[in-house]
Design a protein around this motif. Structure first.
Motif, PDB file in Angstrom:
ATOM      1  N   GLN A 108       0.828  -1.203   0.000  1.00 13.58           N
ATOM      2  CA  GLN A 108       0.000   0.000   0.000  1.00 13.58           C
ATOM      3  C   GLN A 108       0.865   1.257   0.000  1.00 13.58           C
ATOM      4  OE1 GLN A 108      -2.508  -0.539   3.413  1.00 13.58           O
ATOM      5  NE2 GLN A 108      -3.902  -1.927   2.367  1.00 13.58           N
ATOM      6  N   GLY A 109       1.945   1.238   0.781  1.00 10.15           N
ATOM      7  CA  GLY A 109       2.847   2.384   0.830  1.00 10.15           C
ATOM      8  C   GLY A 109       3.517   2.635  -0.508  1.00 10.15           C
ATOM      9  N   ILE A 110       3.944   1.586  -1.168  1.00 13.55           N
ATOM     10  CA  ILE A 110       4.591   1.725  -2.475  1.00 13.55           C
ATOM     11  C   ILE A 110       3.587   2.221  -3.511  1.00 13.55           C
ATOM     12  CG2 ILE A 110       5.669   0.432  -4.373  1.00 13.55           C
ATOM     13  CD1 ILE A 110       7.035  -1.276  -2.162  1.00 13.55           C
ATOM     14  N   LYS A 111       2.359   1.681  -3.488  1.00 10.33           N
ATOM     15  CA  LYS A 111       1.327   2.160  -4.416  1.00 10.33           C
ATOM     16  C   LYS A 111       1.060   3.637  -4.208  1.00 10.33           C
ATOM     17  CE  LYS A 111      -1.276  -2.121  -5.154  1.00 10.33           C
ATOM     18  NZ  LYS A 111      -2.553  -2.820  -4.910  1.00 10.33           N
ATOM     19  N   SER A 112       0.991   4.054  -2.958  1.00 10.13           N
ATOM     20  CA  SER A 112       0.747   5.459  -2.638  1.00 10.13           C
ATOM     21  C   SER A 112       1.901   6.337  -3.133  1.00 10.13           C
ATOM     22  CB  SER A 112       0.564   5.622  -1.131  1.00 10.13           C
ATOM     23  OG  SER A 112       0.410   6.968  -0.784  1.00 10.13           O
ATOM     24  N   ALA A 113       3.126   5.886  -2.921  1.00 12.55           N
ATOM     25  CA  ALA A 113       4.295   6.642  -3.367  1.00 12.55           C
ATOM     26  C   ALA A 113       4.329   6.745  -4.885  1.00 12.55           C
ATOM     27  CB  ALA A 113       5.577   5.985  -2.849  1.00 12.55           C
ATOM     28  N   ILE A 114       3.999   5.661  -5.580  1.00 14.11           N
ATOM     29  CA  ILE A 114       3.971   5.673  -7.044  1.00 14.11           C
ATOM     30  C   ILE A 114       2.915   6.651  -7.538  1.00 14.11           C
ATOM     31  CG2 ILE A 114       3.314   4.294  -9.073  1.00 14.11           C
ATOM     32  CD1 ILE A 114       4.724   1.902  -7.691  1.00 14.11           C
ATOM     33  N   ALA A 115       1.723   6.618  -6.936  1.00 15.25           N
ATOM     34  CA  ALA A 115       0.650   7.523  -7.348  1.00 15.25           C
ATOM     35  C   ALA A 115       1.056   8.972  -7.136  1.00 15.25           C
ATOM     36  CB  ALA A 115      -0.633   7.209  -6.579  1.00 15.25           C
ATOM     37  N   SER A 116       1.698   9.259  -6.025  1.00  9.80           N
ATOM     38  CA  SER A 116       2.141  10.623  -5.733  1.00  9.80           C
ATOM     39  C   SER A 116       3.173  11.104  -6.744  1.00  9.80           C
ATOM     40  CB  SER A 116       2.720  10.677  -4.321  1.00  9.80           C
ATOM     41  OG  SER A 116       3.215  11.957  -4.034  1.00  9.80           O
ATOM     42  N   ILE A 117       4.145  10.262  -7.043  1.00  7.54           N
ATOM     43  CA  ILE A 117       5.186  10.632  -8.006  1.00  7.54           C
ATOM     44  C   ILE A 117       4.594  10.802  -9.396  1.00  7.54           C
ATOM     45  CG2 ILE A 117       7.257   9.793  -9.189  1.00  7.54           C
ATOM     46  CD1 ILE A 117       8.066   8.561  -6.445  1.00  7.54           C
ATOM     47  N   ARG A 118       3.683   9.919  -9.793  1.00  3.49           N
ATOM     48  CA  ARG A 118       3.049  10.050 -11.113  1.00  3.49           C
ATOM     49  C   ARG A 118       2.232  11.340 -11.203  1.00  3.49           C
ATOM     50  NH1 ARG A 118       1.304   3.880 -12.648  1.00  3.49           N
ATOM     51  NH2 ARG A 118       3.363   3.258 -13.366  1.00  3.49           N
ATOM     52  N   ALA A 119       1.551  11.707 -10.128  1.00  2.00           N
ATOM     53  CA  ALA A 119       0.773  12.950 -10.120  1.00  2.00           C
ATOM     54  C   ALA A 119       1.702  14.150 -10.264  1.00  2.00           C
ATOM     55  CB  ALA A 119      -0.045  13.055  -8.842  1.00  2.00           C
ATOM     56  N   GLN A 120       2.813  14.136  -9.552  1.00  2.00           N
ATOM     57  CA  GLN A 120       3.788  15.225  -9.660  1.00  2.00           C
ATOM     58  C   GLN A 120       4.357  15.305 -11.074  1.00  2.00           C
ATOM     59  OE1 GLN A 120       6.723  14.495  -6.620  1.00  2.00           O
ATOM     60  NE2 GLN A 120       5.255  14.796  -4.965  1.00  2.00           N
TER      61      GLN A 120
END
Length: 81
Positions: free
Chosen positions: A39-51
């Motif tokens: 879940q943490g990795i998915k969240s980090a990936i989503a954040s980086i993709r949004a940026q």
């Protein structure tokens, strides 16, 4: 060896190094470490993709904002509110 079950996404084991105190607290709370990491990795990936998306589209967003600032909203005359 990685087992692949038909109909399920493939998963691969990995090693993760965590602070001992964090791991002990997670275990004391019966937290599933694998799920929490996933879940943490998915969240980090989503954040980086949004940026990245914002960075890639900054010029277009700025141009749209500037157009609205200078000309108002398109079709504003047809708004009912």
């Amino acid at each position: 060896m990685v087992r692949v079950h038909s109909g399920t996404p493939s998963r691969r084991p990995t090693n993760v190094t965590l602070p001992a105190q964090l791991l002990e607290e997670a275990k004391s709370l019966d937290l599933n470490i694998s799920q929490a990491c996933e879940q943490g990795i998915k969240s980090a990936i989503a954040s980086i993709r949004a940026q990245q998306w914002l960075a890639d589209n900054r010029a277009s967003l700025e141009a749209s904002r500037q157009y609205v600032e200078e000309n108002g909203l398109p079709l504003a005359d047809y708004r009912n509110f």
